[in-house]
Design a protein around this motif. Structure first.
Motif, PDB file in Angstrom:
ATOM      1  N   ASN A  36      70.226  39.350  26.506  1.00 36.24           N
ATOM      2  CA  ASN A  36      71.715  39.756  26.843  1.00 36.24           C
ATOM      3  C   ASN A  36      71.943  38.745  28.041  1.00 36.24           C
ATOM      4  O   ASN A  36      71.202  38.774  29.134  1.00 36.24           O
ATOM      5  N   ASN A  37      73.124  38.048  28.018  1.00 34.82           N
ATOM      6  CA  ASN A  37      73.676  37.475  29.116  1.00 34.82           C
ATOM      7  C   ASN A  37      72.784  36.754  29.939  1.00 34.82           C
ATOM      8  O   ASN A  37      72.464  36.668  31.215  1.00 34.82           O
ATOM      9  N   VAL A  38      71.813  36.121  29.294  1.00 37.09           N
ATOM     10  CA  VAL A  38      70.774  35.020  29.984  1.00 37.09           C
ATOM     11  C   VAL A  38      71.581  33.745  30.593  1.00 37.09           C
ATOM     12  O   VAL A  38      72.319  33.014  29.960  1.00 37.09           O
ATOM     13  N   SER A  39      71.227  33.524  31.931  1.00 35.07           N
ATOM     14  CA  SER A  39      71.699  32.406  32.465  1.00 35.07           C
ATOM     15  C   SER A  39      70.413  31.769  32.956  1.00 35.07           C
ATOM     16  O   SER A  39      69.328  32.379  33.430  1.00 35.07           O
ATOM     17  N   LYS A  40      70.212  30.293  32.922  1.00 32.33           N
ATOM     18  CA  LYS A  40      69.194  29.573  33.393  1.00 32.33           C
ATOM     19  C   LYS A  40      69.624  28.210  33.780  1.00 32.33           C
ATOM     20  O   LYS A  40      70.315  27.444  33.321  1.00 32.33           O
ATOM     21  N   SER A  41      69.064  27.743  34.862  1.00 28.78           N
ATOM     22  CA  SER A  41      69.244  26.635  35.559  1.00 28.78           C
ATOM     23  C   SER A  41      67.812  25.914  35.877  1.00 28.78           C
ATOM     24  O   SER A  41      66.886  26.654  36.434  1.00 28.78           O
ATOM     25  N   PHE A  42      67.905  24.660  35.804  1.00 26.32           N
ATOM     26  CA  PHE A  42      66.890  23.708  36.215  1.00 26.32           C
ATOM     27  C   PHE A  42      67.446  22.941  37.613  1.00 26.32           C
ATOM     28  O   PHE A  42      68.034  21.920  37.231  1.00 26.32           O
ATOM     29  N   GLY A  43      67.189  23.411  38.734  1.00 30.70           N
ATOM     30  CA  GLY A  43      67.724  22.769  39.900  1.00 30.70           C
ATOM     31  C   GLY A  43      69.111  23.014  39.758  1.00 30.70           C
ATOM     32  O   GLY A  43      69.631  24.047  39.737  1.00 30.70           O
ATOM     33  N   LEU A  71      65.031  29.523  23.206  1.00 30.11           N
ATOM     34  CA  LEU A  71      64.055  30.182  22.474  1.00 30.11           C
ATOM     35  C   LEU A  71      62.685  30.276  23.415  1.00 30.11           C
ATOM     36  O   LEU A  71      61.937  31.413  23.174  1.00 30.11           O
ATOM     37  N   ARG A  72      62.531  29.247  24.433  1.00 26.15           N
ATOM     38  CA  ARG A  72      61.590  29.301  25.442  1.00 26.15           C
ATOM     39  C   ARG A  72      61.553  30.744  26.507  1.00 26.15           C
ATOM     40  O   ARG A  72      60.628  31.299  26.709  1.00 26.15           O
ATOM     41  N   CYS A  73      62.947  31.051  26.652  1.00 23.06           N
ATOM     42  CA  CYS A  73      63.378  32.282  27.304  1.00 23.06           C
ATOM     43  C   CYS A  73      62.993  33.397  26.520  1.00 23.06           C
ATOM     44  O   CYS A  73      62.301  34.516  27.006  1.00 23.06           O
ATOM     45  N   ALA A  74      63.233  33.327  25.366  1.00 20.64           N
ATOM     46  CA  ALA A  74      62.973  34.348  24.297  1.00 20.64           C
ATOM     47  C   ALA A  74      61.699  34.999  24.396  1.00 20.64           C
ATOM     48  O   ALA A  74      60.967  35.887  24.161  1.00 20.64           O
ATOM     49  N   THR A  75      60.791  33.615  24.285  1.00 19.93           N
ATOM     50  CA  THR A  75      59.436  33.878  23.992  1.00 19.93           C
ATOM     51  C   THR A  75      58.586  33.982  25.290  1.00 19.93           C
ATOM     52  O   THR A  75      57.420  33.927  25.351  1.00 19.93           O
ATOM     53  N   MET A  76      59.272  33.867  26.475  1.00 23.52           N
ATOM     54  CA  MET A  76      58.644  34.071  28.021  1.00 23.52           C
ATOM     55  C   MET A  76      57.926  32.950  28.329  1.00 23.52           C
ATOM     56  O   MET A  76      56.975  33.048  29.171  1.00 23.52           O
ATOM     57  N   LEU A  77      58.139  31.843  27.663  1.00 22.79           N
ATOM     58  CA  LEU A  77      57.345  30.572  28.301  1.00 22.79           C
ATOM     59  C   LEU A  77      58.327  30.066  29.272  1.00 22.79           C
ATOM     60  O   LEU A  77      57.643  29.343  29.938  1.00 22.79           O
ATOM     61  N   GLU A  78      59.622  30.379  29.402  1.00 17.21           N
ATOM     62  CA  GLU A  78      60.369  30.179  30.710  1.00 17.21           C
ATOM     63  C   GLU A  78      61.021  31.318  31.114  1.00 17.21           C
ATOM     64  O   GLU A  78      61.058  32.405  30.386  1.00 17.21           O
ATOM     65  N   LEU A 109      51.002  34.088  12.183  1.00 24.20           N
ATOM     66  CA  LEU A 109      51.281  35.217  11.095  1.00 24.20           C
ATOM     67  C   LEU A 109      50.038  36.022  11.059  1.00 24.20           C
ATOM     68  O   LEU A 109      49.896  37.511  10.908  1.00 24.20           O
ATOM     69  N   THR A 110      48.780  35.669  11.300  1.00 25.73           N
ATOM     70  CA  THR A 110      47.497  36.358  11.409  1.00 25.73           C
ATOM     71  C   THR A 110      47.590  37.571  12.444  1.00 25.73           C
ATOM     72  O   THR A 110      46.911  38.299  12.412  1.00 25.73           O
ATOM     73  N   MET A 111      48.440  37.245  13.393  1.00 20.64           N
ATOM     74  CA  MET A 111      48.583  38.331  14.555  1.00 20.64           C
ATOM     75  C   MET A 111      49.817  39.338  14.076  1.00 20.64           C
ATOM     76  O   MET A 111      49.744  40.150  14.765  1.00 20.64           O
ATOM     77  N   ASN A 112      49.935  39.107  12.861  1.00 24.69           N
ATOM     78  CA  ASN A 112      50.914  40.465  12.376  1.00 24.69           C
ATOM     79  C   ASN A 112      52.348  40.717  13.196  1.00 24.69           C
ATOM     80  O   ASN A 112      52.110  41.744  13.512  1.00 24.69           O
ATOM     81  N   PRO A 113      52.771  39.554  13.526  1.00 20.26           N
ATOM     82  CA  PRO A 113      54.145  39.840  14.391  1.00 20.26           C
ATOM     83  C   PRO A 113      55.333  40.442  13.844  1.00 20.26           C
ATOM     84  O   PRO A 113      55.092  40.504  12.452  1.00 20.26           O
ATOM     85  N   ARG A 114      56.220  40.953  14.479  1.00 21.75           N
ATOM     86  CA  ARG A 114      57.295  41.462  13.759  1.00 21.75           C
ATOM     87  C   ARG A 114      58.494  40.466  13.376  1.00 21.75           C
ATOM     88  O   ARG A 114      59.222  40.644  12.655  1.00 21.75           O
ATOM     89  N   MET A 115      58.345  39.248  14.183  1.00 21.09           N
ATOM     90  CA  MET A 115      59.325  38.312  14.012  1.00 21.09           C
ATOM     91  C   MET A 115      58.615  37.099  14.461  1.00 21.09           C
ATOM     92  O   MET A 115      57.766  37.156  15.219  1.00 21.09           O
ATOM     93  N   LEU A 116      59.024  35.852  13.850  1.00 17.96           N
ATOM     94  CA  LEU A 116      58.651  34.523  14.093  1.00 17.96           C
ATOM     95  C   LEU A 116      59.850  33.568  14.696  1.00 17.96           C
ATOM     96  O   LEU A 116      60.937  33.635  14.357  1.00 17.96           O
ATOM     97  N   PHE A 117      59.493  32.941  15.823  1.00 16.24           N
ATOM     98  CA  PHE A 117      60.284  31.862  16.426  1.00 16.24           C
ATOM     99  C   PHE A 117      59.749  30.500  16.005  1.00 16.24           C
ATOM    100  O   PHE A 117      58.438  30.202  16.061  1.00 16.24           O
ATOM    101  N   PHE A 118      60.641  29.693  15.537  1.00 18.37           N
ATOM    102  CA  PHE A 118      60.351  28.240  15.245  1.00 18.37           C
ATOM    103  C   PHE A 118      61.226  27.260  16.068  1.00 18.37           C
ATOM    104  O   PHE A 118      62.324  27.518  16.415  1.00 18.37           O
TER     105      PHE A 118
END
Lengths: 216, 259
Positions: free
Chosen positions: B7-14, B46-53, B163-172
């Motif tokens: 929800n309402n995600v904002s992200k800046s690089f510099g 996608l990277r914010c959703a997966t917490m890599l960012e 998939l072997t981690m049995n996730p509830r959803m997948l991001f590509f």
């Protein structure tokens, strides 16, 4: 004195050389990993401290470092130096010095592992320690074999520096025998020993590199 | 309750703002395709959703559990490490460049995390991993190393690993962009199969025909904004926004996907 007796005397010194070599590797390789991790630490004071240490260890002669380690207990703590201390001083001096070089090599190797490997591990839920030991470390090892081979070969020859604290290894012994005999043959024999030993080291490291070529 | 909610995600690089106040919800069983030009912010989302960012502002929830929320000043605060670890188990991510572990065999790429992260039994995990590889058409590749496989095979291993981690959803994240054109079909087929099995998926892709076929919903992003969102036949076939039309015009020649 015949050639064979010269060789026999030098073999005695070669044992000491091997001793310094193996124990220095045994201590300096793990210590190098610690140095690399400290050097990459996000905790700034540790990072800076390690940078200063590495800078000094690389920037001053190994011979001087050996002398400092050897005399430190006496000058700093006033402890009388025992006869056995010489061996420990040599191993401590060599190990710390080589750990500085290995640390920088390991750091480059760790930083060379693609960021995608860290990200894949993170998404799979690996802890930082698991990511390092399971994912990064094995890939780092493969990357650093060529520069580590260089350092190991240098170490074989650097063991002769132990003479700075009067620790008699092969080269010191060869010089003594050469002086007694007024002959340079003992020095050549010592040189041959270094060469053959390094040949074996290079061969072994080459084997290791090949064994790890199953992944890119 | 949505399976996934940002929800309402904002992200800046510099000085560069790459995401402007974006919100996306994904329901169980839904397949969402995110399309848009390079630099539109879709990969960052996608990277914010997966917490890599990390997000600057905004909240993130999986199954109603809060991974991140806004504090009083409106800045993102993440949950505790233990909570995040649990929440990370709800999703898997398939990368553009596969990011397989090169020093592990194919089988170990699949089994390492379930055994050492989820602490499941080795035998059970290995059996499941073999079954997953069979399903992906990779039977007999268990003992191979990633570099011995084609790009398409490597990406299928990466999907199997997630998939072997049995996730509830997948991001590509652009799962076919690093592949030769003749290999994209085999990946799209696998994703299509997962869609039929009602796997919840969010797919960032440049394959317009594929997105139209497989997605329940398409999101078109540009300049860090969601420009248009809706059913694929609306967004891809009959876009309302001028910017969407311009973007899709470049894909006009692309027909259906060969498999």
């Amino acid at each position: 004195m015949g050639f064979m007796s010269i060789v026999q005397q030098i073999i005695g010194g070669f044992g000491t050389t091997l001793f310094i070599f193996f124990f220095t590797l045994l201590f300096s390789l793990p210590l190098g990993i610690l140095f690399a991790l400290a050097r990459m630490s996000k905790f700034k004071p540790l990072n800076w401290f390690m940078q200063v240490c590495i800078s000094i260890l690389r920037g001053t002669p190994l011979m001087l470092q050996l002398i400092v380690v050897f005399f430190m207990p006496f000058y700093v703590f006033g402890i009388k130096l025992s006869a056995g201390w010489r061996v420990y001083a040599a191993l401590i001096g060599f190990s710390i010095n080589y750990a500085a070089y290995f640390g920088e090599i390991f750091r480059a190797g760790i930083e060379g592992v693609p960021v995608g490997q860290h990200e894949a591990a993170e998404v799979l839920g690996f802890t930082r320690a698991q990511t390092f030991w399971k994912i990064v470390f094995p890939q780092m090892v493969k990357r650093v074999i060529p520069p580590v081979t260089n350092e190991v070969i240098t170490l074989v020859k650097d063991t002769s520096m132990a003479f700075a604290i009067a620790y008699v290894e092969m080269f010191t012994l060869a010089k003594q025998v050469a002086a007694q005999q007024s002959s340079i043959t003992p020095l050549f024999v010592a040189g041959l020993f270094y060469y053959v030993f390094n040949f074996v080291v290079a061969w072994a490291m080459g084997r290791l590199e090949k064994r790890l070529s199953y992944f890119e | 309750m949505s399976l996934f909610e940002i929800n309402n995600v904002s992200k800046s690089f510099g000085d560069l703002t790459v995401l402007h106040d974006i919100s996306v919800k994904v329901e169980e069983g839904e397949v969402v395709a995110i399309i848009g030009p390079s630099g539109s912010g879709k990969s960052t989302l996608l990277r914010c959703a997966t917490m890599l960012e990390t997000m600057d502002k905004g909240s993130l929830l999986y199954l109603g559990e809060t991974a991140a929320h806004n504090n009083a000043e409106g800045n993102t605060v993440y949950a505790s490490a233990a909570d995040l670890r649990r929440i990370k188990g709800y999703f898997g991510l398939v990368f553009q460049n596969f990011n397989l572990f090169p020093h592990f065999s194919v089988l170990r790429n699949l089994t390492e995390a379930p055994i050492h992260v989820q602490k499941r039994g080795r035998e059970e995990v290995e059996a499941e991993a073999r079954e997953m590889l069979r399903k992906m058409g990779l039977e007999g590749k268990e003992d191979n190393y990633p570099q011995q496989l084609s790009g398409g095979q490597q990406q299928r291993v990466a999907i199997a690993r997630a998939l072997t981690m049995n996730p509830r959803m997948l991001f590509f994240d652009e799962p076919t962009s690093a592949l030769d054109p003749e290999l994209t079909g085999e990946i799209l087929k696998v994703i299509r199969q997962l869609a039929q099995e009602k796997m919840t998926m969010v797919i960032v892709t440049h394959e317009m025909a594929f997105a139209r076929d497989v997605a329940d919903r398409v999101i078109f992003m540009d300049g860090g904004y969601i420009v248009e969102e809706g059913r694929p036949e609306d967004v891809i076939t009959n876009p309302r926004e001028e910017r969407t039309k311009q973007f899709l015009a470049r894909f006009a020649g692309q027909g259906s996907i060969d498999e």
